[in-house]
Design a protein around this motif. Structure first.
Motif, PDB file in Angstrom:
ATOM      1  N   VAL A 297       0.843  -1.192   0.000  1.00 34.59           N
ATOM      2  CA  VAL A 297       0.000   0.000   0.000  1.00 34.59           C
ATOM      3  C   VAL A 297       0.884   1.251   0.000  1.00 34.59           C
ATOM      4  O   VAL A 297       1.824   1.366   0.795  1.00 34.59           O
ATOM      5  N   GLY A 298       0.587   2.178  -0.900  1.00 37.09           N
ATOM      6  CA  GLY A 298       1.404   3.378  -1.042  1.00 37.09           C
ATOM      7  C   GLY A 298       2.494   3.255  -2.086  1.00 37.09           C
ATOM      8  O   GLY A 298       3.220   4.217  -2.340  1.00 37.09           O
ATOM      9  N   GLY A 299       2.596   2.090  -2.726  1.00 34.60           N
ATOM     10  CA  GLY A 299       3.633   1.907  -3.747  1.00 34.60           C
ATOM     11  C   GLY A 299       3.454   2.836  -4.927  1.00 34.60           C
ATOM     12  O   GLY A 299       4.412   3.432  -5.419  1.00 34.60           O
ATOM     13  N   GLY A 300       2.223   2.969  -5.396  1.00 29.79           N
ATOM     14  CA  GLY A 300       1.961   3.875  -6.512  1.00 29.79           C
ATOM     15  C   GLY A 300       2.161   5.328  -6.133  1.00 29.79           C
ATOM     16  O   GLY A 300       2.659   6.129  -6.933  1.00 29.79           O
ATOM     17  N   ASP A 301       1.793   5.679  -4.897  1.00 30.27           N
ATOM     18  CA  ASP A 301       1.983   7.063  -4.442  1.00 30.27           C
ATOM     19  C   ASP A 301       3.462   7.395  -4.318  1.00 30.27           C
ATOM     20  O   ASP A 301       3.880   8.522  -4.601  1.00 30.27           O
ATOM     21  N   SER A 302       4.266   6.417  -3.898  1.00 30.54           N
ATOM     22  CA  SER A 302       5.704   6.664  -3.812  1.00 30.54           C
ATOM     23  C   SER A 302       6.306   6.849  -5.205  1.00 30.54           C
ATOM     24  O   SER A 302       7.256   7.612  -5.385  1.00 30.54           O
ATOM     25  N   PHE A 303       5.741   6.153  -6.193  1.00 34.59           N
ATOM     26  CA  PHE A 303       6.175   6.374  -7.571  1.00 34.59           C
ATOM     27  C   PHE A 303       5.829   7.800  -8.010  1.00 34.59           C
ATOM     28  O   PHE A 303       6.664   8.513  -8.570  1.00 34.59           O
ATOM     29  N   ALA A 304       4.598   8.223  -7.739  1.00 37.27           N
ATOM     30  CA  ALA A 304       4.173   9.579  -8.112  1.00 37.27           C
ATOM     31  C   ALA A 304       5.032  10.631  -7.426  1.00 37.27           C
ATOM     32  O   ALA A 304       5.472  11.604  -8.051  1.00 37.27           O
ATOM     33  N   GLY A 305       5.287  10.443  -6.135  1.00 37.62           N
ATOM     34  CA  GLY A 305       6.122  11.392  -5.410  1.00 37.62           C
ATOM     35  C   GLY A 305       7.528  11.452  -5.970  1.00 37.62           C
ATOM     36  O   GLY A 305       8.112  12.537  -6.117  1.00 37.62           O
ATOM     37  N   GLY A 306       8.090  10.286  -6.307  1.00 43.23           N
ATOM     38  CA  GLY A 306       9.428  10.261  -6.889  1.00 43.23           C
ATOM     39  C   GLY A 306       9.476  10.928  -8.246  1.00 43.23           C
ATOM     40  O   GLY A 306      10.423  11.653  -8.577  1.00 43.23           O
ATOM     41  N   LEU A 307       8.431  10.692  -9.058  1.00 41.16           N
ATOM     42  CA  LEU A 307       8.400  11.274 -10.394  1.00 41.16           C
ATOM     43  C   LEU A 307       8.289  12.796 -10.324  1.00 41.16           C
ATOM     44  O   LEU A 307       9.012  13.514 -11.026  1.00 41.16           O
ATOM     45  N   ILE A 308       7.383  13.290  -9.480  1.00 40.24           N
ATOM     46  CA  ILE A 308       7.210  14.743  -9.366  1.00 40.24           C
ATOM     47  C   ILE A 308       8.482  15.390  -8.841  1.00 40.24           C
ATOM     48  O   ILE A 308       8.926  16.435  -9.349  1.00 40.24           O
ATOM     49  N   PHE A 309       9.078  14.777  -7.828  1.00 39.49           N
ATOM     50  CA  PHE A 309      10.331  15.329  -7.291  1.00 39.49           C
ATOM     51  C   PHE A 309      11.407  15.380  -8.371  1.00 39.49           C
ATOM     52  O   PHE A 309      12.110  16.383  -8.522  1.00 39.49           O
ATOM     53  N   ALA A 310      11.540  14.300  -9.132  1.00 38.59           N
ATOM     54  CA  ALA A 310      12.571  14.255 -10.167  1.00 38.59           C
ATOM     55  C   ALA A 310      12.307  15.286 -11.265  1.00 38.59           C
ATOM     56  O   ALA A 310      13.228  15.996 -11.697  1.00 38.59           O
ATOM     57  N   LEU A 311      11.074  15.383 -11.711  1.00 40.49           N
ATOM     58  CA  LEU A 311      10.753  16.313 -12.798  1.00 40.49           C
ATOM     59  C   LEU A 311      10.915  17.773 -12.387  1.00 40.49           C
ATOM     60  O   LEU A 311      11.065  18.649 -13.251  1.00 40.49           O
ATOM     61  N   THR A 312      10.881  18.041 -11.074  1.00 39.71           N
ATOM     62  CA  THR A 312      11.049  19.417 -10.589  1.00 39.71           C
ATOM     63  C   THR A 312      12.437  19.664 -10.019  1.00 39.71           C
ATOM     64  O   THR A 312      12.682  20.710  -9.415  1.00 39.71           O
ATOM     65  N   THR A 313      13.344  18.718 -10.215  1.00 41.70           N
ATOM     66  CA  THR A 313      14.736  18.855  -9.761  1.00 41.70           C
ATOM     67  C   THR A 313      15.621  18.813 -11.000  1.00 41.70           C
ATOM     68  O   THR A 313      15.646  17.807 -11.713  1.00 41.70           O
ATOM     69  N   SER A 314      16.337  19.885 -11.258  1.00 46.41           N
ATOM     70  CA  SER A 314      17.012  20.057 -12.553  1.00 46.41           C
ATOM     71  C   SER A 314      17.904  18.886 -12.933  1.00 46.41           C
ATOM     72  O   SER A 314      17.866  18.408 -14.079  1.00 46.41           O
ATOM     73  N   GLU A 315      18.688  18.390 -11.998  1.00 43.59           N
ATOM     74  CA  GLU A 315      19.634  17.323 -12.341  1.00 43.59           C
ATOM     75  C   GLU A 315      18.971  15.955 -12.496  1.00 43.59           C
ATOM     76  O   GLU A 315      19.624  14.984 -12.914  1.00 43.59           O
ATOM     77  N   LEU A 316      17.678  15.852 -12.180  1.00 44.90           N
ATOM     78  CA  LEU A 316      16.958  14.591 -12.316  1.00 44.90           C
ATOM     79  C   LEU A 316      15.842  14.656 -13.356  1.00 44.90           C
ATOM     80  O   LEU A 316      15.158  13.661 -13.598  1.00 44.90           O
ATOM     81  N   SER A 317      15.646  15.805 -13.967  1.00 45.15           N
ATOM     82  CA  SER A 317      14.431  16.054 -14.743  1.00 45.15           C
ATOM     83  C   SER A 317      14.414  15.460 -16.149  1.00 45.15           C
ATOM     84  O   SER A 317      13.345  15.390 -16.767  1.00 45.15           O
ATOM     85  N   GLU A 318      15.556  15.048 -16.682  1.00 45.44           N
ATOM     86  CA  GLU A 318      15.567  14.391 -17.991  1.00 45.44           C
ATOM     87  C   GLU A 318      14.690  13.144 -17.894  1.00 45.44           C
ATOM     88  O   GLU A 318      14.737  12.413 -16.899  1.00 45.44           O
ATOM     89  N   PRO A 319      13.810  12.887 -18.874  1.00 47.41           N
ATOM     90  CA  PRO A 319      12.797  11.835 -18.726  1.00 47.41           C
ATOM     91  C   PRO A 319      13.327  10.466 -18.311  1.00 47.41           C
ATOM     92  O   PRO A 319      12.726   9.811 -17.453  1.00 47.41           O
ATOM     93  N   GLN A 320      14.428  10.007 -18.910  1.00 48.15           N
ATOM     94  CA  GLN A 320      14.950   8.693 -18.542  1.00 48.15           C
ATOM     95  C   GLN A 320      15.388   8.658 -17.076  1.00 48.15           C
ATOM     96  O   GLN A 320      15.122   7.696 -16.342  1.00 48.15           O
ATOM     97  N   THR A 321      16.037   9.739 -16.641  1.00 51.72           N
ATOM     98  CA  THR A 321      16.475   9.809 -15.247  1.00 51.72           C
ATOM     99  C   THR A 321      15.286   9.913 -14.313  1.00 51.72           C
ATOM    100  O   THR A 321      15.252   9.283 -13.244  1.00 51.72           O
ATOM    101  N   ALA A 322      14.282  10.689 -14.699  1.00 49.80           N
ATOM    102  CA  ALA A 322      13.115  10.896 -13.839  1.00 49.80           C
ATOM    103  C   ALA A 322      12.356   9.595 -13.591  1.00 49.80           C
ATOM    104  O   ALA A 322      11.980   9.288 -12.450  1.00 49.80           O
ATOM    105  N   VAL A 323      12.118   8.822 -14.643  1.00 56.91           N
ATOM    106  CA  VAL A 323      11.373   7.584 -14.444  1.00 56.91           C
ATOM    107  C   VAL A 323      12.233   6.556 -13.713  1.00 56.91           C
ATOM    108  O   VAL A 323      11.731   5.762 -12.894  1.00 56.91           O
ATOM    109  N   LYS A 324      13.522   6.590 -13.935  1.00 53.34           N
ATOM    110  CA  LYS A 324      14.434   5.698 -13.209  1.00 53.34           C
ATOM    111  C   LYS A 324      14.397   5.998 -11.713  1.00 53.34           C
ATOM    112  O   LYS A 324      14.352   5.091 -10.875  1.00 53.34           O
TER     113      LYS A 324
END
Length: 362
Positions: A297-324
């Motif tokens: 429980v919360g696995g999908g939410d942790s994915f969403a949180g990780g994705l949003i954080f990555a996409l809004t963090t310059s060094e992580l925002s490149e799509p391949q890095t963000a989904v990774k």
């Protein structure tokens, strides 16, 4: 650092201990969580800035939910305290092996379900916001909650923020219009919200239940997915809603309640390109194998949180890095009890870099 806002319900989570069935136990473990609060918790634990908006009654149990949210650094200044309404609850029976987990909801007439959209101070909420995250769970609660979700998306766009939504179809909740089936009501409601969305997060079942889109003949219950079909699923989402710039689809191969393979795809509409994670040494998709799940429980939410954080963090925002990053964050969440992901950015990046042995860090 600008703020990421999430809006939705937080509840008491009443879980049977270990793997007991609910009818076996007389002692329930109580924690507090909800999809949008869990996303905000992930962002703060990664080092980001998150604000959580909800409605809660004025009593000690609601204060306990606030304590749990504040404990990870989430901004709660715009949580609305109400004289009417109750604290929603959900009861969790954790499955094992071939017995699935089961959730019982007790959320009718909760504070957020009965609070009109105009009671929230949206202009102040989005003053310094760069992103709003929503889910399909909140509009399933009531007509008023659906209207508030739509208003939140509209006001976020007016403020210049990006908006994401996890489709999160919950058939047990879509009951507020008895003239429609759960799927019919979800599809009608969500199609009013999606024109204001930039990033859609879902799994294949959500895409079918909410949008009527399937990944060919793929069967999510078979333990095997044909990942080649998912870019087309994302293209169909964008075809229905051209305002959507990215579609993220989690890829779960479920062998049992305690053994899943886990990965995801991020589709960039502008480039018409799909990015998968994790990848093997040759650059081919190879999912994480999670054999001893502690808490799903919360696995999908942790994915969403990780994705949003990555996409809004310059060094992580490149799509391949963000989904990774998002997939690694969610993989780690499967080892943590409770809804919140208490993994740190350093731990996520270590897994991204191949540190997956679980050896003691000394």
């Amino acid at each position: 650092m600008k703020t990421i806002v999430t809006f939705g319900e937080i509840m008491g989570r009443m879980a049977s201990p270990e793997n007991l069935r609910l009818r076996q136990t007389r002692n329930l473990e109580v924690t507090y969580a909800g999809a949008e609060a869990s996303v905000a918790a992930s962002i703060c634990n990664f080092g980001g800035k998150a604000r959580y908006v909800t409605a809660l009654p004025k009593h000690a149990l609601a204060e306990a939910t606030m304590d749990s949210v504040r404990s990870v650094g989430i901004d709660t200044q715009y949580v609305l305290r109400t004289d009417k309404g109750r604290l929603g609850l959900y009861f969790l029976e954790t499955g094992a092996n071939q017995r699935p987990s089961n959730v019982i909801y007790d959320r009718e007439d909760s504070a957020i379900a009965i609070t009109p959209a105009d009671q929230y101070n949206w202009d102040a909420i989005f003053t310094d916001a760069q992103w709003l995250h929503l889910s399909g769970i909140t509009p399933a609660l009531s007509k008023k909650a659906a209207e508030a979700t739509l208003r939140a998306a509209q006001k976020a766009k007016e403020a210049g923020a990006l908006v994401s939504i996890d489709l999160n179809f919950r058939g047990k909740l879509w009951k507020w219009d008895p003239t429609k089936s759960a799927r019919e009501l979800a599809r009608e409601t969500m199609k009013g919200i999606l024109p204001f969305i930039d990033v859609v997060i879902a799994n294949e079942e959500d895409c079918h239940d909410v949008l009527g889109i399937r990944a060919g003949d793929t069967d999510v219950h078979s333990g095997s997915l044909d990942t080649s079909r998912y870019p087309d699923v994302a293209r169909q989402v964008v075809a229905q809603f051209p305002n959507v710039s990215k579609v993220a689809i989690t890829l779960c191969e479920s062998y049992s309640a305690t053994h899943n393979n886990w990965g995801a795809m991020l589709y960039d509409a502008g480039a018409d390109k799909a990015y998968f994670a994790p990848l093997d040494a040759d650059g081919n998709y190879q999912s994480y194998e999670i054999k001893n799940i502690v808490d799903r429980v919360g696995g999908g939410d942790s994915f969403a949180g990780g994705l949003i954080f990555a996409l809004t963090t310059s060094e992580l925002s490149e799509p391949q890095t963000a989904v990774k990053y998002a997939v690694a964050a969610s993989c780690l969440k499967h080892s943590i009890k409770g809804d919140f992901n208490y993994s740190t950015r350093a731990e996520v990046e270590a897994l991204m870099g191949g540190s997956a042995s679980g050896r003691v860090v000394r």
